[in-house]
Structures are given as structure tokens and as C-alpha cells.
Design an enzyme around this catalytic site. Structure first.
Site, mmCIF file in Angstrom:
data_model
loop_
_atom_site.group_PDB
_atom_site.id
_atom_site.type_symbol
_atom_site.label_atom_id
_atom_site.label_comp_id
_atom_site.label_asym_id
_atom_site.label_seq_id
_atom_site.Cartn_x
_atom_site.Cartn_y
_atom_site.Cartn_z
ATOM 1 N N CYS A 357 0.810 -1.226 0.000
ATOM 2 C CA CYS A 357 0.000 0.000 0.000
ATOM 3 C C CYS A 357 0.844 1.277 0.000
ATOM 4 O O CYS A 357 0.480 2.256 -0.632
ATOM 5 C CB CYS A 357 -0.985 -0.005 1.160
ATOM 6 S SG CYS A 357 -0.206 -0.120 2.767
ATOM 7 N N HIS A 613 -1.936 1.137 7.332
ATOM 8 C CA HIS A 613 -2.336 1.011 5.933
ATOM 9 C C HIS A 613 -2.390 2.395 5.282
ATOM 10 O O HIS A 613 -3.046 3.297 5.788
ATOM 11 C CB HIS A 613 -3.698 0.317 5.866
ATOM 12 C CG HIS A 613 -4.230 0.185 4.475
ATOM 13 N ND1 HIS A 613 -3.517 -0.435 3.466
ATOM 14 C CD2 HIS A 613 -5.390 0.606 3.913
ATOM 15 C CE1 HIS A 613 -4.236 -0.397 2.358
ATOM 16 N NE2 HIS A 613 -5.369 0.229 2.602
#
Ligand SMILES: [Zn+2]
Ligand SMILES: [Zn+2]
Length: 704
Positions: A357, A613
Site C-alpha cells: 500500500c 495502511h
């Protein structure tokens, strides 16, 4: 197939969208009508039984044939249905299964090869609205003999999602075991074998018999897998790839070859609502029907690529060649007018895979819409290393198709050199430094000068402040000003791209609960040896005072510089007598009374982090509301081992609306009461990316 399915033979599966009354993703339904606004009125099934009626937007569904609907209904979990649907080649092969085709099925002992013996109808049809579910009776292939015995026990039954591979049919058909009557293993469910299942002849054909229709004549390899309901892509004459679902197949009037009528995922000027010439072939929203020869269609590569499980990837050392390799030539950034249609949706953006990510969010921010790096990164293609070519093809794929499969990013990560880039969680600044230095070969974007020292280069700017120096809710401008002033740093020149890191450490620590994004960053007062205005009277400034920065009477948080007159006056105040203003190096021959030009940079992306994330907000054009939100792992299809991530891009004009408020309003706003995407932007910001709207000044570092 007509959209107004009066004959009750048009089916669909809900592929996206929020759950609505009666419908959720993976629900299978029958089309009962269409609202004037183009939504489907449908009957939803629970097993073979009608459950409820509801309305769903056409674009959130994928059309199914009756046969496909029946197969999917026997798959009990909606997510498994979607997973199978996404694996278009496998689903197609399962729909076309013939008797004695060899398949590999999931079994408690592990994957087992077997032969399809019968297509089974499950359920008693008590009313017209009911639908038989379809399953497969599979006879396991024995390791000793070709087939496992003639025992009269019922054969095990499998649903379509249990089949993980279809092996092309054997040349010699073996003995059949046709039976009639009840199927004992399934409690109280009536099961009938249907003899309409095509049997593969000695040559292994025909494989296209379905619903009693004539087998279609053979097509070219590109079109071999096409049928109504197939998800396809077409490359237009201008090189843009469009995606859609085949709604009609046949030979249009005054044509001789077979054409496909495709309902596109979004509107394209010049397309119809289902008419070609004066003839209507199907009905859909205006500007979404495209008619092309079937030879121009190929299976939707977004699903084909992404459905490869990690097992496939692990089995080879070199990842499969990305399907878009030939499109590696330069593609311009996505213009504002096309960004929404190209990018918004599920399976859009860059597909995440194993902690990627940080990289997906950074690449999407830097390359989807911004022109900044294109202006800096102009090197002849022949001078590029393989890794630069990989990056270029990722960028081209993103800009042309709006989607980059995980495989391409995985191979790019391998080429980055260090092993940890392949699998580990990383932070964007680490990646950015490698990207700019090794891949793009750009010299440091920022040239910073600390007083009395030579300048030092850097790619990102880390904010360093004491919490007490700032108010409760700082803006990025205030953080940058304070950080520069307290570390005594100045920019040597206006950077083409300024990436500012917030005072936080990954997910572990953040100094401020939330930070107000400054949509513009004025760096005039942070430039070394550049004329500046007196904070009070606007004349040429000659002193700068760090201690005046937080002064509550003087616009706290803004940098203060003064002409010599105002410097004396401001510091005659008793509360400021301890200050020690520093003399500025004022360039010679600057007239004292002309206004100083401002150097303002514009926010074009924000990287945010939430529970380790990273996601990205990207401004895709000059309109204040042109904001997108990108998450490379928004959803997941399948389980941890064999599944894959579904990246998603959302339009979020609420960001623009929120940021349009005056700064005082923004400082008062409570994140918890803001829309969710606004809240995440305020609370999770990790790095703000600004670009210089004027011509960038950076140059490649190795000029040949
Ligand atoms: Zn002054
Ligand atoms: Zn002062």
C-alpha cells in the site's frame, strides 16, 4: 437480449454498490423490469426460491444467462460467486462443461481430479418463479484405474465454485452412468439429472451448446470465449481501452461478420443506448452502447490478471509478463474531464498485494493526474534502465486503463533492489527516495540551506516542531513555517514538487490529533536570498524574528519579517523586548516599494495512514472539488491464500467543499462530525504533496 426481459429470462448478479433492501453483492436475481431511470426491478433468489423484490442500479450488476444464474445459485456464499465470476476464463469453461470433461475440484483431501458425469438440477420447481439450481456430479479419477469402479453409490456433487480447474475434454468418451430419481445425499432436496448436457464427441466438440440454441460458429481465438454476459475490453482507435459487458452478439444489418453489442462501464460520447444504425439490439443508458466486430473484443484483463492466485505467482521465478507491455509508450496524465469515468469504481487504480500500500498510494498520487513528474522526468526511452521501463508501463497502464494489476507492481518491487521492498511494510518517504534517485534519476527536489552552511539535498521535507510551538490544530503552512524557522532552514529555490511529512511516526505516534490541509503553500518567506515583504507595512523586509512567530497579537503561526522601521517599532513592545531579530540577506538592487511576487505551491495529493495502511487523496484537476480517494486494498475477494485485493477509487468532492471554508472555520471543525473521508484526511494525514504551478526547475541528474 432485451433489457426489458418480459420473457423472464434475463438474470443478473449484483457486483458492486452498497447493500440495499433485498440486494447485496453476490445476490443473484431475475430481471422483472426497468425503471425509467434505468434501474433494474428484480426478483432476488435465496437458493432456488424467490426471496424478495428490489431495485438495483444496472451499472452495479452483471448480466447472466439462465444457465449461469442457476450455476451461481448453487454456490452458497455470495463472495464465492463473485470470486468465480471474476475468474472469467474459468467461469466460462465451467459454463461450457460437457459430460466426461476432466475437472479438478476442491475436496477435503485436497484438490481431486474427476470427470463430470452429470449436470444436476437441484430443487423442486413448484412455481414459475422458482429456479432450479445446477450442480455437477463428479466421478473421481482413481490412481489405479482410469475410473473409480462401477459401485452404485451416488456420486459426490459439487457446485461451480468447487471446480478449480477445467481440463479439456478427453478424446474417447467413457462409459456413462445415467441414472434417474432422487439424489440421496442431499437432504430432502429433489435432484434430477438433465440429459441436455452436451456430450463431448470423439473430437471434443461441440462446446457451445446451451439453452437449446444452435452452437455458435467458430470464431477467431480472440473471440473464442465471448458470449452474452462476458466482460470484455476493447481498445479504441485512439488507444484508449474501454470496458463493458457483452449484451448482444450477431450480425448487424448490412454487415457480414459477427459483431458484439457492448454496454460500457461508463458513458462515452458517440455511443448509443443500444441502437446501431436505426436498429435496436438492446437497451441501456444513453452513450454507453458500443458496437464492434467481435474480433476487436478480448476478455476483461482486469479480472483475468487479478484472478491469478499467489500459487501461480510462486510457481515461477519471473512474474508473468504484464498484458499491457506493448503500451509502455508515453501516456499523458489523466485529464480532469476523464478522471471520473476512467478511474472511479472497484477494481480501479493500482491493485495492492502483500503490504504494497505504501507504494500503490505513492505511485497513484504522483502519477495519475499530476503533470509535475512528467515535466521533470523527461528522458529518452533508450537511455532508460529496465526498472524505469517497468515504472513507465505501470504509469501508462494506470493512465490508459485506470487499472494496474498486482503482478506489475510485484515485479517492479523486485526490481527496486532491496529485498525488503518486495514484502515488508515500508513508509512512503523511503520509497520516494529510491524512486527519485534510482528509478527516475532526478537530483534532490529540495535544496535546503541552513544558515552559514552549504545547501543539502532532500526529496521530502520532514516537519520538526515542538508541540508547544503550535496551536491545537495547525495548518500545513504553519507547520512548515515553524519548522523552517526553528531549524533555521531556507529553500535555495522554489522546488517543482514539495512533499511535506507530518510530525508522526507511522502508526505509532502522532503529535497532533488532526491537521488542517493547506490547499496552497506560500513559500515566499522560506526562500533564501529572495526579496520579502515587511509583515507590517509591505516594504522590503530586512529583519526576520523567530520569536514573533507564535505571537498571539500578530497572526500566530505566520512568519514575521520587518523593514528596519517596523522592526524597531514591533520590538519596542515590552513583551517583545527579549526577542533577537536576525538581519536578512537582502539581494542588492531590489526596489524598496514594488510588491514582492508570491511563490505559491498547490496541494495535489495527500498520503494518509490508518492502522499501518496507506491510502491516498488525489486532486485530479483545477476544480476545487476534483478530489479522489484511492485504496489499493479496499476489499478482498476470496481467502487469505488464494484470494486477491480489490482496489477502489472513489470521487470525494466533500473534501473540496470542506476545504473551501475559511481557515478559522476549519480550525473549529470537529473531525468526528465531518464526513468519513474528510475525517480520515484530517486525522490520518502522513504526507502532503505540493506542486509548483510554474515551470519546474529540477533537471535530471545524469545529463548524457
Ligand atoms: Zn515595515
Ligand atoms: Zn520579534
Amino acid at each position: 437480449m432485451e433489457a426489458k426481459a418480459v420473457e423472464g429470462d434475463a438474470f443478473f448478479i449484483v457486483t458492486r454498490g452498497r447493500s440495499r433492501k433485498g440486494f447485496c453483492r453476490g445476490c443473484v436475481g431475475r430481471v422483472e423490469g426497468e425503471t425509467p431511470s434505468g434501474e433494474l426491478l428484480g426478483l432476488v433468489y435465496n437458493g432456488g426460491r424467490p426471496k424478495s423484490r428490489g431495485i438495483v442500479r444496472t451499472e452495479n450488476t452483471c448480466p447472466l444467462t439462465r444457465h449461469q444464474a442457476q450455476l451461481l445459485l448453487f454456490v452458497t456464499t455470495p463472495s464465492k460467486r463473485l470470486e468465480l465470476l471474476c475468474n472469467a476464463p474459468l467461469f466460462k469453461a465451467i459454463c461450457d462443461l460437457s459430460q466426461d470433461d476432466v475437472v479438478v475440484v476442491k475436496h477435503k483431501k485436497g484438490p481431486q481430479p474427476g470427470r463430470v458425469k452429470n449436470l444436476m438440477q437441484i430443487g423442486r420447481k413448484e412455481s414459475d418463479d422458482e429456479l432450479h439450481m445446477l450442480g455437477f456430479e463428479v466421478e473421481f479419477v482413481d490412481s489405479d484405474h482410469t475410473l473409480s469402479s462401477k459401485k452404485p453409490v451416488p456420486l459426490p456433487m459439487f457446485n461451480a465454485a468447487d471446480i478449480i480447474r477445467v481440463v479439456p475434454s478427453a478424446s474417447v468418451p467413457l462409459g456413462l452412468h445415467w441414472k434417474n430419481g432422487q439424489y440421496g445425499a442431499l437432504n430432502k432436496k429433489a435432484v434430477t439429472r438433465i440429459s441436455s448436457m452436451p456430450s463431448a464427441g470423439p473430437t471434443g466438440n461441440p462446446r457451445h451448446v446451451k439453452d437449446g440454441k444452435e452452437p455458435r460458429r467458430a470464431r477467431g481465438p480472440a473471440a473464442a470465449a465471448l458470449e452474452v454476459g462476458s466482460m470484455v475490453e476493447v481498445v479504441s482507435s485512439s488507444g484508449v481501452t474501454v470496458y463493458g459487458v457483452v449484451r448482444w452478439l450477431g450480425v448487424p444489418l448490412r454487415k457480414t461478420e459477427e459483431w458484439a453489442g457492448i454496454e460500457l462501464d461508463y458513458e462515452v460520447t458517440g455511443c448509443s443506448d443500444g441502437k446501431y444504425g436505426n436498429q435496436r439490439y438492446f437497451t441501456c443508458k444513453a452513450n454507453t452502447a458500443l458496437f464492434v466486430p467481435v474480433t476487436k473484443c478480448s476478455p476483461d484483463s482486469r479480472f483475468a490478471c487479478s484472478s491469478m492466485g499467489p500459487e501461480t505467482r510462486r510457481s515461477t521465478d519471473t512474474p508473468p509478463v504484464p498484458s499491457f507491455d506493448d503500451s509502455a509508450e508515453y501516456a499523458p496524465p489523466i485529464p480532469e474531464s476523464e478522471a471520473l469515468s476512467l478511474l472511479v469504481g472497484r477494481m480501479k487504480g493500482i491493485q495492492g498485494h502483500v503490504n504494497s500500500c505504501y507504494l500503490d498510494a505513492t505511485l497513484f498520487s504522483l502519477f495519475s493526474s499530476s503533470v509535475t513528474l512528467d515535466n521533470i522526468w523527461q528522458r529518452p526511452a533508450e537511455a532508460e534502465q529496465p526498472i524505469t521501463c517497468s515504472l513507465r508501463s505501470i504509469v501508462s497502464c494506470l493512465r490508459r486503463q485506470g487499472f494496474v494489476p498486482a503482478e506489475s507492481v510485484t515485479s517492479f518491487r523486485k526490481e527496486l533492489g532491496c529485498n525488503t521492498f518486495q514484502t515488508d511494510e515500508k513508509d512512503p518517504e523511503e520509497f520516494i527516495t529510491v524512486l527519485f534517485q534510482k528509478v527516475l534519476c532526478i537530483e534532490p527536489l529540495l535544496k535546503l540551506r541552513s544558515r552559514g552552511e552549504t545547501s543539502q539535498g532532500s526529496y521530502t521535507f520532514q516537519i520538526i516542531v515542538e508541540k508547544e510551538q503550535m496551536g491545537q490544530v495547525p495548518t500545513v503552512q504553519q507547520l512548515l513555517d515553524t519548522s523552517c524557522l526553528s531549524s533555521d532552514l531556507k529553500f535555495e529555490e522554489v522546488p517543482s514538487c514539495l512533499m511535506v511529512q507530518m510530525p508522526r511516526f507511522g502508526n505509532k505516534y502522532k503529535m497532533f490529533n488532526h491537521i488542517i490541509p493547506s490547499t496552497e503553500l506560500d513559500i515566499t518567506d522560506l526562500l533564501h536570498n529572495s526579496p520579502r515583504e515587511c509583515f507590517v507595512c509591505g516594504c522590503l523586509a530586512q529583519y526576520e524574528c523567530f520569536h514573533c512567530l507564535p505571537d498571539r497579537k500578530l497572526q500566530p503561526g505566520r512568519i514575521k519579517q520587518y523593514c528596519s522601521v517596523c522592526n524597531t517599532q514591533v520590538h519596542s513592545h515590552p513583551s517583545r523586548q527579549g526577542h533577537s531579530p536576525k538581519a536578512l540577506e537582502v539581494p542588492a538592487d531590489v526596489p524598496c516599494d514594488t510588491p514582492v511576487p508570491r511563490h505559491v505551491m498547490q496541494l495535489f495529493a495527500v498520503l494518509c495512514i490508518q492502522t499501518s495502511h496507506y491510502v491516498a487523496y488525489v486532486k485530479y484537476g483545477p476544480d476545487p472539488n476534483s478530489w479522489l480517494f484511492f485504496d489499493s486494498m479496499a476489499d478482498r475477494c476470496g481467502d487469505d491464500q488464494s484470494g486477491y485485493n480489490i482496489p477502489e477509487v472513489q470521487a470525494c468532492s466533500e473534501i473540496g467543499i470542506f476545504l473551501a471554508q475559511p481557515e478559522e472555520e476549519l480550525a473549529r471543525a470537529s473531525p468526528s462530525q465531518a464526513p468519513e473521508l474528510v475525517r480520515r484526511l484530517l486525522c490520518d494525514s502522513y504526507m502532503f504533496l505540493y506542486q509548483n504551478p510554474a515551470t519546474p526547475s529540477s533537471k535530471p541528474s545524469h545529463e548524457e
